[in-house]
Design a protein around this motif. Sequence first.
Motif, short mmCIF file in Angstrom:
data_model
loop_
_atom_site.label_atom_id
_atom_site.label_comp_id
_atom_site.label_asym_id
_atom_site.label_seq_id
_atom_site.Cartn_x
_atom_site.Cartn_y
_atom_site.Cartn_z
N PRO A 106 17.55 -50.08 -7.39
CA PRO A 106 18.16 -50.19 -8.79
C PRO A 106 19.30 -51.35 -8.66
O PRO A 106 19.18 -52.08 -9.76
CB PRO A 106 19.08 -48.67 -8.78
N ILE A 107 20.16 -51.36 -7.63
CA ILE A 107 21.02 -52.46 -7.75
C ILE A 107 20.51 -53.79 -7.60
O ILE A 107 20.96 -54.73 -8.25
CB ILE A 107 22.14 -52.03 -6.62
N LEU A 162 18.75 -58.94 -12.65
CA LEU A 162 18.71 -59.30 -13.97
C LEU A 162 19.84 -59.94 -14.44
O LEU A 162 19.90 -61.24 -15.34
CB LEU A 162 18.80 -57.92 -14.92
N ASN A 217 28.78 -52.95 -2.15
CA ASN A 217 29.29 -51.52 -2.58
C ASN A 217 28.08 -50.66 -2.35
O ASN A 217 28.02 -49.57 -1.81
CB ASN A 217 29.73 -51.35 -3.92
N TYR A 218 26.93 -51.04 -3.04
CA TYR A 218 25.61 -50.19 -2.88
C TYR A 218 25.13 -49.97 -1.46
O TYR A 218 24.97 -48.93 -1.05
CB TYR A 218 24.56 -50.89 -3.80
N PHE A 230 14.92 -48.21 -12.99
CA PHE A 230 16.22 -47.09 -12.84
C PHE A 230 15.62 -45.87 -13.00
O PHE A 230 15.79 -44.96 -13.75
CB PHE A 230 16.99 -47.28 -14.05
N LEU A 275 28.78 -56.15 -5.93
CA LEU A 275 27.85 -54.88 -6.23
C LEU A 275 26.91 -54.50 -5.43
O LEU A 275 26.67 -53.39 -5.02
CB LEU A 275 27.04 -55.14 -7.79
N THR A 315 19.22 -54.69 -10.87
CA THR A 315 20.39 -54.94 -11.77
C THR A 315 20.87 -56.41 -11.44
O THR A 315 20.85 -57.30 -12.38
CB THR A 315 21.43 -54.09 -11.61
#
Lengths: 515, 308, 290
Positions: free
Chosen positions: C197-198, C204, C163-164, C279, C160, C201
């Motif tokens: 954001p990522i 989290l 990719n970001y 977000f 993830l 995430t």
Amino acid sequence: MMKKRLMAMCLAVAMAAALAGCGGTTESSKEETKAAAEDTGAAVEEGEESGQEPVEIEVLSLTWGTNPEPGNFVEEKILEDINVKLTMTNFATGDDVKTSLNMRLTGNDAPDLFYATAEDIADYATKGYLLPLDDYMDKMPNVKAIQEKVGVIGQVDGVQYGAVKQPQIYQEGYWIRKDWLDAAGLPMPTTLEELISSVEQIMNSDPDGNGIDDTIGITGVKINAIMPILAAYGVSRPTDLIDQDGEVVSSLYDENYPDAIAYIKDLLDKGIIDKEIMALTSDLYKDKLAQGLPVVVYDSWTQFKKPELYAPIEENNPDAEWVRIFDLEGPGATTSGLYDPTSVGAIYCVPAQLEGDEEKLDAIWRLLDYVAADEGLRLVSYGLEGEHYTVEDGTIVATDRMATEADFTWVYQLLGRNEMEYLGVKFPYAKAEIESGVYDRTYIRLVNTLVEYPDWYQRVDAQRYMDEEVTKFMFGERPLEEYDAFLETLDSTYNYKEFVAGVNEYIQGTGVLDN
Amino acid sequence: MVNKTDKKLSLQKVRAHIPYYFMLLPGILYFMVYKFYPMYGAMIAFKDLNMLDGILKSPWADPWYKHFATFFKSPYCVELLTNTLEISLVKIVLGTFSAIVLALLVNECRNSWLKKVVQTVSFMPYFLSWVVIYGIAFAFFSEGSGIVNKLIEMLGGEAIPFFTSNSHFRYVLYGTHVWHGVGYSAVVYLASIVSIDTELYEAATVDGAGRFRRIWHITLPGIRSTIITLFIINIGNILNAGFDQIFVMYNEQVYSSADIIDTWVYRTGLVGMNYELGSAVGLFKSVLGFFLVYITNRLARKWGEQLW
Amino acid sequence: MVRSKHKITGERVLDWVIYLILFLLIIIFVVPLLYVLSASVTPYSELIRRGGFVIVPSELSFDAYKELFSTSLIGSAFKNTLFVTIAGTAINMVLSILFAYPLSKKSLPGVKFLTLMLVFTMMFNGGTIPTYFVVKDTGLLNSLWALIIPGAIAQYNVILLKNYFQSMPDELFEAATIDGAGAFRVLLSIAVPLAKPIIMTVMLLYMVGNWNVFYAGILYINSNELKPLQVVLREILMSSQNMLNNVDTHAPSLTMRMAAIVVTSVPIIMVYPFVQRYFIKGIMVGAVKG
């Protein structure tokens, strides 16, 4: 920014160090354990001279969520009396115990004493994880005495591998709402026919008077709910092996089996047996019971006699009177149900890796023998004399403190307890109830725990096949005409007849069925 | 002259790369110790494990495929494979679709209170263990007392045996799966959506594009990379159909529609400490899974969204 | 002009449709959760009397919570899980970001190979036995670190992050490099802040993963004092399942079990609203120009 970089570097170095330190496989750790064992051997001699350090023993046990405080009075007394310092490692379910234990046995990291079931022992023994106990039984006269009572349990191929608990008594069966029977003017049923017609009649009369047709006839957790009905036909659950006149057979081949299935199917269709039984968990079943819905349930006496378990039922159904149904006469037999007298609560085993560690082994024998009888047994059964119980005229009487302070002692009952005496002391109000269930009752005898499974037998798949197909017959998903075809497939795919014959031969050989 | 500058540039390039390798170092160490090194355990699938000898010295299984055969010889093998694949596929499709829809709904919602509440509330079921979810589902869908069935009966229909019938049980699995995981999965899609350049939206609105067109032409393509990446990973996991959920919820009456590879291995392996069987089936799942990931990755190359 | 008015009304209708759907969704999620919450404060007998499903209790009773904290291992389990969640997530984030960032640089030699290896470890693993040995040999057995180190990097999360980072415009990084910034500088002052954001995430996801650790707790931990929350929770939930041992055990009531569930879920759920703040739309606007 520099800090983060530094941290990353440190982590890298730490990882490298860990990798370097990691010596490799079990080979090195085995050496370590052996060396440690030899060290303790030397320490024993020193210890004996310098005044006996307590020996530390770790016991792995299944305690259903109970976790006694370390250093409680039981552990203290044991330390005082036999110089053993106990550490209890507890797990809440049998699966968890197995997961942890299997891993530790494999990793040469086993606890000093651990819980196993009769079925597991064969596997552990053949793989070489267990220490045979035959040579040491003479050091434990009390344990030996219990072993003589239970016979071949805990043995694999004639060698004793575990210390077996005293057997518990039979506790379960059908219970019926006596108050509803009385209201309908019906007597206690003594035959299967009477039972069913009584249930039907009560169901149709809206016994709880709430105007809703919500009364459930017969319910229980999964297939247990219909066990007594099967027993009345002289048969048992699909995968059970029973003792029929001294022979071990599978009741699937009994001529009554298809009739039993047909009868049960009829009851399910009519809604007399709760259609959901297979999906019920213990909690969901208890909800139904507490809601006052069923007429008859399959349950244990504790549900109706132990105050904390009965309280929810009593609060919502103050007029309810639940009574146990015993001898039920049916087309096949008159029995109080199915029962396995050889089903013991647990067997405690010693890992093979302890061989040679005389100090620890000695401590284990002392421990086992201590809790098996007399003073030690009373400690783990009731607590401390004078504090938790008193002896009046030779009988043990509980004090008020027993219920609050000594309710965890059962965790230490490694060899079990004198069941009848124990239950009489802890549940004096239910004594008559308990005794009437044990004495002078006939049961169909199950022998499942004595079975040794050959390697070629696909046990799990065969059991699934039997359970699944019989369930299909009962719920009408497969026509009963195909019953013989079912038996044929059972034999051709799984060689079931051969399996049963082999088990029969083995069990006959042990002589267990002779009493 | 050209040669010297070339050399200087390439040396600089190499020097520029070094910090990256430093960054990779801790992770590489971790993977070496805790992931690659233990892979020798795959041997267990081909041996008759005797831990007193250790994994390396245990005797080889005879024949070498003995433990694989235990699985493939089972009369239920085909059923297990089909159940696993069917259940997994539906869960992947439903799960992905519902998570994207939820993320889109939240993103398009203009009321910030509603947005926050939905996000938090949809996230919560993820924390409930399946034992609890079974109890809740039972309260709603049980044949005898379930709220949904009571409603059905009130409307004149017949109660549906969700938990004991092979034709209905899978709906319970799918429903609870989505309820349990959609909030959690949507978080990742939301993070992606949020990072799409808002100028793109502004430009589109000026050009006269409505809601749906904006979503179709900007939002979805904007998270395309995330969707495809997650999809590839999920495909790799296709032989894991959700053991925890099914194990808690199934019973003998629904075995033929719900028994999957993992539940079978669990029952069969627990009897007799059969690590070899678990290892063999695990190896089979890994090989197949990796193969699928490889193929899906090649397909993804066509859109430039490959994992590697 | 007529066209845009039409569109605006159409959009408003859509807004309300979305509100409605979301509102329904809230109900679908909240009702069962409310059941769990209310079952933890309603005495069992009242619960049964009202048919087993209560959303609004007539009386509140916190006895179950008192019982929970005084009779079970929940107190120590809480401390253990808090430690694992905080220390563990910190380690997870540092290692994962450090690993994911270089992988996002397509021109780095070996990047393709490393990513393939990453995916490989996602699909293949040696199994519980060798992993157990490694955990044992690295000295982690029966310590809380056994719940942190073996799972220190989750490949899914690395992907993830990678990719970001990859999706961020190259110009950003080039600009900084030309200005003379080293790779670490670029990572810390540009990549990380803009990837909020990522990163939030992934943080989290890691926190949830650490909070939920269960299987490792059974395998690697023996002492009661070190058991994590999920292991203790399961003990409480499962202890009522066995009929035969009712003679001795005190099975916790349904109420106490529900209280246990509430207590183990609420803290981690509270984390989510904090993450939501990140977000924010438009975080990438002007990043290139500015």
